[in-house]
Design a protein around this motif. Structure first.
Motif, PDB file in Angstrom:
ATOM      1  N   ASN A   1       9.093   9.739 -10.109  1.00 11.39           N
ATOM      2  CA  ASN A   1       9.746   9.217  -8.909  1.00 11.39           C
ATOM      3  C   ASN A   1      10.832  10.181  -8.437  1.00 11.39           C
ATOM      4  N   ASN A   2      11.620  10.712  -9.372  1.00 13.02           N
ATOM      5  CA  ASN A   2      12.644  11.697  -9.011  1.00 13.02           C
ATOM      6  C   ASN A   2      12.021  12.973  -8.473  1.00 13.02           C
TER       7      ASN A   2
ATOM      8  N   LYS B   1      14.343  20.674  -6.257  1.00  8.12           N
ATOM      9  CA  LYS B   1      14.188  21.721  -7.274  1.00  8.12           C
ATOM     10  C   LYS B   1      12.765  21.748  -7.833  1.00  8.12           C
ATOM     11  N   ALA B   2      12.167  20.570  -8.037  1.00  5.45           N
ATOM     12  CA  ALA B   2      10.817  20.501  -8.601  1.00  5.45           C
ATOM     13  C   ALA B   2       9.788  21.122  -7.665  1.00  5.45           C
ATOM     14  N   ARG B   3      10.017  21.015  -6.358  1.00  5.96           N
ATOM     15  CA  ARG B   3       9.069  21.570  -5.380  1.00  5.96           C
ATOM     16  C   ARG B   3       9.391  23.009  -4.980  1.00  5.96           C
ATOM     17  N   GLN B   4      10.484  23.547  -5.494  1.00  4.83           N
ATOM     18  CA  GLN B   4      10.907  24.897  -5.138  1.00  4.83           C
ATOM     19  C   GLN B   4       9.893  25.915  -5.660  1.00  4.83           C
ATOM     20  N   THR B   5       9.438  26.813  -4.799  1.00  6.95           N
ATOM     21  CA  THR B   5       8.442  27.820  -5.183  1.00  6.95           C
ATOM     22  C   THR B   5       9.033  29.221  -5.307  1.00  6.95           C
ATOM     23  N   HIS B   6      10.232  29.433  -4.731  1.00  4.26           N
ATOM     24  CA  HIS B   6      10.876  30.737  -4.764  1.00  4.26           C
ATOM     25  C   HIS B   6      12.362  30.565  -5.073  1.00  4.26           C
TER      26      HIS B   6
ATOM     27  N   GLU C   1       0.825  -1.209   0.000  1.00  5.90           N
ATOM     28  CA  GLU C   1       0.000   0.000   0.000  1.00  5.90           C
ATOM     29  C   GLU C   1       0.862   1.263   0.000  1.00  5.90           C
ATOM     30  N   HIS C   2       2.148   1.118   0.273  1.00  9.26           N
ATOM     31  CA  HIS C   2       3.069   2.254   0.269  1.00  9.26           C
ATOM     32  C   HIS C   2       3.850   2.341  -1.032  1.00  9.26           C
ATOM     33  N   LEU C   3       3.524   1.489  -1.992  1.00  9.14           N
ATOM     34  CA  LEU C   3       4.244   1.444  -3.266  1.00  9.14           C
ATOM     35  C   LEU C   3       3.322   1.853  -4.401  1.00  9.14           C
ATOM     36  N   GLU C   4       3.831   2.715  -5.276  1.00  6.72           N
ATOM     37  CA  GLU C   4       3.051   3.143  -6.434  1.00  6.72           C
ATOM     38  C   GLU C   4       3.934   3.092  -7.676  1.00  6.72           C
ATOM     39  N   ALA C   5       3.413   2.522  -8.748  1.00  9.99           N
ATOM     40  CA  ALA C   5       4.148   2.455 -10.011  1.00  9.99           C
ATOM     41  C   ALA C   5       4.049   3.810 -10.711  1.00  9.99           C
ATOM     42  N   VAL C   6       5.211   4.437 -10.928  1.00 11.05           N
ATOM     43  CA  VAL C   6       5.269   5.760 -11.554  1.00 11.05           C
ATOM     44  C   VAL C   6       6.430   5.791 -12.539  1.00 11.05           C
TER      45      VAL C   6
END
Length: 154
Positions: free
Chosen positions: A90-91, A101-106, A80-85
């Motif tokens: 995944n990175n 970097k992908a989540r960076q907002t500023h 239940e903690h695993l998801e195919a992506v």
């Protein structure tokens, strides 16, 4: 590799004997690699334990996809903690440089990376987000440095 494994009660029992089920994660208590991911031997080949768990409880992992640990615990084999992506997704979700970097907002100077202030730069077919305000400042400073080199400071 993992797709050629025949699931049978003996394999499931051997697999589950190495798992400690907690309220949340299923912790792999056998052999692990240097990153903390569990390893399970099938047909004399070492296979990531979380992939075996997914195969046993959820089915075949689609081609070109990899498993993301939603709990961020590499020794967890709870299906239940695993998801195919995709590898990119995944990175992006990870805690490494690309995920951060992908989540960076500023930008590092506090300017928001969105709307008219977001500049997309493509280098080697990869997209990089840049702050327009900082990029303009950098360009102006660069032009001043070039002029100083050519004409000297007066």
């Amino acid at each position: 590799m993992v797709h050629e494994i025949i699931i049978n009660p003996k394999l499931i029992h051997r697999f589950m004997s190495k798992v400690e089920e907690t309220n949340n994660c299923w912790i792999w208590n056998a052999c692990k690699n240097k990153l903390g991911y569990g390893l399970f031997s099938v047909n004399r080949k070492s296979t990531p334990a979380h992939r075996i768990s997914f195969l046993i409880f959820k089915g075949v992992i689609p081609i070109n996809l990899e498993l993301d640990h939603l709990c961020r615990n590499p020794s967890c084999v709870n299906p239940e903690h695993l998801e195919a992506v995709t590898h990119t997704e995944n990175n992006r979700r990870g805690v490494g440089w690309s995920g951060l970097k992908a989540r960076q907002t500023h930008c590092k100077y506090g300017h928001e990376l969105s709307g008219n202030n977001l500049r997309i730069k493509i280098v080697n077919n990869k997209k990089h987000r840049q702050c327009r305000i900082c990029h303009r400042r950098w360009q102006k400073e660069r032009i001043l440095r070039i002029k100083e080199r050519e004409f000297g400071s007066c």
